[in-house]
Design a protein around this motif. Structure first.
Motif, mmCIF file in Angstrom:
data_model
loop_
_atom_site.group_PDB
_atom_site.id
_atom_site.type_symbol
_atom_site.label_atom_id
_atom_site.label_comp_id
_atom_site.label_asym_id
_atom_site.label_seq_id
_atom_site.Cartn_x
_atom_site.Cartn_y
_atom_site.Cartn_z
ATOM 1 N N UNK A 9 0.871 -1.177 0.000
ATOM 2 C CA UNK A 9 0.000 0.000 0.000
ATOM 3 C C UNK A 9 0.909 1.228 0.000
ATOM 4 N N UNK A 10 0.698 2.126 -0.949
ATOM 5 C CA UNK A 10 1.466 3.368 -1.028
ATOM 6 C C UNK A 10 0.538 4.511 -0.627
ATOM 7 N N UNK A 11 0.961 5.273 0.384
ATOM 8 C CA UNK A 11 0.122 6.331 0.938
ATOM 9 C C UNK A 11 0.829 7.678 0.794
ATOM 10 N N UNK A 12 0.140 8.628 0.194
ATOM 11 C CA UNK A 12 0.644 9.992 0.089
ATOM 12 C C UNK A 12 0.537 10.640 1.467
ATOM 13 N N UNK A 13 1.534 11.411 1.865
ATOM 14 C CA UNK A 13 1.512 12.012 3.198
ATOM 15 C C UNK A 13 0.496 13.146 3.300
ATOM 16 N N UNK A 14 0.467 14.032 2.315
ATOM 17 C CA UNK A 14 -0.443 15.187 2.361
ATOM 18 C C UNK A 14 -1.654 14.919 1.467
ATOM 19 N N UNK A 36 2.787 -4.460 3.315
ATOM 20 C CA UNK A 36 3.797 -3.439 3.584
ATOM 21 C C UNK A 36 3.227 -2.092 3.181
ATOM 22 N N UNK A 37 3.527 -1.087 3.997
ATOM 23 C CA UNK A 37 3.002 0.261 3.800
ATOM 24 C C UNK A 37 4.153 1.220 3.527
ATOM 25 N N UNK A 38 4.095 1.869 2.378
ATOM 26 C CA UNK A 38 5.137 2.818 1.989
ATOM 27 C C UNK A 38 4.562 4.227 1.968
ATOM 28 N N UNK A 39 5.365 5.156 2.459
ATOM 29 C CA UNK A 39 4.996 6.563 2.475
ATOM 30 C C UNK A 39 5.551 7.247 1.228
ATOM 31 N N UNK A 72 7.883 7.219 -12.239
ATOM 32 C CA UNK A 72 9.121 6.446 -12.103
ATOM 33 C C UNK A 72 9.427 6.147 -10.634
ATOM 34 N N UNK A 73 9.197 7.108 -9.747
ATOM 35 C CA UNK A 73 9.446 6.901 -8.322
ATOM 36 C C UNK A 73 8.544 5.808 -7.766
ATOM 37 N N UNK A 74 7.280 5.820 -8.149
ATOM 38 C CA UNK A 74 6.354 4.777 -7.704
ATOM 39 C C UNK A 74 6.760 3.431 -8.295
ATOM 40 N N UNK A 75 7.088 3.407 -9.581
ATOM 41 C CA UNK A 75 7.493 2.151 -10.231
ATOM 42 C C UNK A 75 8.746 1.575 -9.577
ATOM 43 N N UNK A 76 9.707 2.425 -9.233
ATOM 44 C CA UNK A 76 10.923 1.945 -8.571
ATOM 45 C C UNK A 76 10.616 1.380 -7.193
ATOM 46 N N UNK A 77 9.710 2.017 -6.462
ATOM 47 C CA UNK A 77 9.332 1.507 -5.139
ATOM 48 C C UNK A 77 8.666 0.143 -5.263
ATOM 49 N N UNK A 78 7.800 0.009 -6.240
ATOM 50 C CA UNK A 78 7.108 -1.274 -6.453
ATOM 51 C C UNK A 78 8.103 -2.337 -6.899
#
Length: 84
Positions: A9-14, A36-39, A72-78
């Motif tokens: 799960x990817x969660x935006x902070x703001x 797993x939870x990613x910020x 790209x940042x999201x794809x790299x995290x995944x």
């Protein structure tokens, strides 16, 4: 009906109504032990505090990045995520 729990799960902070850590507290009880939870943030303080807030990982968006840079940042995290 089968209800599957996500691995990541990817969660935006703001967000408009809540901060990412508020969202995390609401979602964590619904996940599984493997979830797993990613910020996702541009906030340097949130970046430094991601573990104490309960996130498993973090990636930072710097400045006014292009849509491609954000994707790209999201794809790299995944891509770096390995379900355990």
């Amino acid at each position: 009906m089968v209800h599957e729990k996500p691995d990541l799960v990817i969660i935006d902070y703001h967000m408009p109504q809540n901060q990412g850590d508020d969202c995390l507290r609401a979602l964590k009880p619904l996940g599984s032990a493997r979830t797993r939870y990613y910020l996702y943030t541009s906030d340097a303080q949130a970046f430094r505090r991601h573990r104490e807030m309960g996130f498993d990982g973090v990636f930072m968006l710097k400045g006014k990045s292009s849509v491609k840079a954000q994707i790209d940042a999201v794809a790299n995290a995944i891509a770096s995520f390995r379900p355990g």
